[in-house]
Scaffold this active site. Structure first.
Site, PDB file in Angstrom:
ATOM      1  N   ASP A 214       0.922  -1.133  -0.015  1.00 35.79           N
ATOM      2  CA  ASP A 214       0.092   0.113  -0.116  1.00 35.79           C
ATOM      3  C   ASP A 214       0.675   1.310  -0.130  1.00 35.79           C
ATOM      4  O   ASP A 214       1.886   1.227   0.208  1.00 35.79           O
ATOM      5  CB  ASP A 214      -0.796   0.092   1.338  1.00 35.79           C
ATOM      6  CG  ASP A 214      -2.128  -0.929   1.112  1.00 35.79           C
ATOM      7  OD1 ASP A 214      -2.722  -1.095   0.150  1.00 35.79           O
ATOM      8  OD2 ASP A 214      -2.488  -1.221   2.191  1.00 35.79           O
TER       9      ASP A 214
ATOM     10  N   TYR B 146       6.705  -9.988   7.320  1.00 36.38           N
ATOM     11  CA  TYR B 146       6.335  -8.480   7.452  1.00 36.38           C
ATOM     12  C   TYR B 146       6.824  -8.054   8.785  1.00 36.38           C
ATOM     13  O   TYR B 146       6.628  -8.827   9.825  1.00 36.38           O
ATOM     14  CB  TYR B 146       4.872  -8.046   7.462  1.00 36.38           C
ATOM     15  CG  TYR B 146       4.402  -7.990   5.832  1.00 36.38           C
ATOM     16  CD1 TYR B 146       4.521  -6.751   4.839  1.00 36.38           C
ATOM     17  CD2 TYR B 146       3.760  -9.175   5.330  1.00 36.38           C
ATOM     18  CE1 TYR B 146       3.910  -6.836   3.856  1.00 36.38           C
ATOM     19  CE2 TYR B 146       3.115  -9.111   4.030  1.00 36.38           C
ATOM     20  CZ  TYR B 146       3.337  -8.098   3.310  1.00 36.38           C
ATOM     21  OH  TYR B 146       2.860  -7.918   2.109  1.00 36.38           O
TER      22      TYR B 146
END
Lengths: 244, 244
Positions: free
Chosen positions: B51, B110
């Site tokens: 994003d 992540y």
């Protein structure tokens, strides 16, 4: 009342600490924020006049102001709301009326960060220099020790700087490696103009085998700037701490 | 020939990975650089559509191109000279013609970074969120374990996303603290839209005592987005590694 602040900043977008005509500086931004908080013109003095692009985690800044209704422990939070996000006050304390943050400093510590890898790292590029060539960290550590002690550091200052004496005392000069990051840590009673960046350049030359560690005492004695290493770029340098 | 790149980027100034009309994206910049290097229009496919504002140290990107005179081991260096300094290729390898970087991925990792301190830190503000409130790291660690395993993560995805199944497998979810930095590390076979940021928000709620660790299995079972924590802001998230 006189205040002593601890201030952090990302120097990337500033023309250094000190107010000047042709660039936005940290001092200018900080004075504007304090002037807004205290409703009076605030003039500051810093412990270290960091250059354009140099960062700080523990810069110290003094100013005097008429008493303020904000409790001193709330001053960082309140003033930070008037500052851009690349500058932050992290502590505030009262000091005596004669306190000079530069002359009272007992020790300053700077770190110089080198990203030693074949590949650049965009996430740390603002606070470390990328160095993709061979470096022997053992040689750098050995060379670093030669800077410790009280010496005439005339060979390790930028030309054109004007001071009464070029004698300074380095308390500790150390090199450590953590993954791909090499950090040079230098603590001392005071630093000449560009001294930390020239020592960093000399230690890199030592790590490349271009300057033998055993030659450093003689380079110091020579007082000859041309025999020391290059002045490393500003973005690798951070003022970490100042002790009083 | 088909290439697989490892790509790092500071996502601060981009509208995310994927090409779009109203923002500059990492894909657009990377395709422009590869098109210049290969003298042909290059179209890329990434393993993860990060994003806006999310960073990467180990994004993987595939493209096909007619043979190029540059040896593959030189491709990162040559292409990086066409890229802005907030994007860098760190490795390149040949893959088979059918290689799909998204569907072939076995595991993605992540990290979500939280600067847990009373004071903001301007030097890490681009890659960590500042959180000055109470957090119990022990409670966060306990809550993290409840995410591990194969579950229906419908409660942990952004509304409006459309996928065939919301079942995903988390291999490891761990929390560590190093000084003032808390890092949430999540490895799994795949992630739903915003899932890593919603898990981070839920672990912060756990650390604040707002969501008990023992309630997490029931929140997962509920498939109810409103019972999970907030979606944390993008700048704390970095795509660390993708394994094939």
């Amino acid at each position: 009342m006189r205040y002593l602040l601890t201030v952090s900043y990302d120097g990337t977008n500033y023309g250094g600490w000190q107010r000047q005509k042709n660039a936005i500086t940290v001092q200018e931004r900080l004075e504007a924020a304090l002037t807004a908080v205290f409703h009076q013109t605030v003039k500051t003095a810093a412990a270290s006049r960091t250059d354009a692009g140099v960062h700080a985690l523990g810069q110290r800044v003094c100013f005097s102001a008429k008493d303020c209704k904000i409790p001193i422990e709330k001053l960082p939070l309140v003033t930070n709301s008037h500052l851009p996000e690349d500058i932050a006050i992290t502590a505030a304390e009262p000091v005596d009326d004669q306190f000079n943050p530069r002359f009272r400093a007992r020790e300053k510590t700077y770190h110089y960060n080198i990203w030693h890898s074949n590949c650049p790292n965009p996430l740390i590029r603002r606070t470390a220099v990328f160095f993709p060539y061979h470096l022997d960290v053992g040689l750098m550590k050995e060379a670093a020790k030669a800077f410790e002690g009280k010496h005439d550091f005339a060979a390790f200052r930028a030309a054109g700087s004007n001071v009464l004496t070029t004698v300074r005392e380095i308390h500790e000069c150390a090199v450590r490696k953590d993954g791909s990051m090499i950090t040079i840590s230098i603590s001392g009673g005071g630093f000449l103009y560009n001294m930390a960046r020239i020592i960093a350049g000399t230690l890199i030359a030592a790590g490349q085998g271009k300057i033998p560690a055993m030659d450093i005492p003689e380079i110091i004695r020579s007082r000859d700037r041309t025999r020391a290493g290059k002045t490393m770029p500003p973005q690798g340098l951070t003022l970490i701490e100042i002790k009083y």
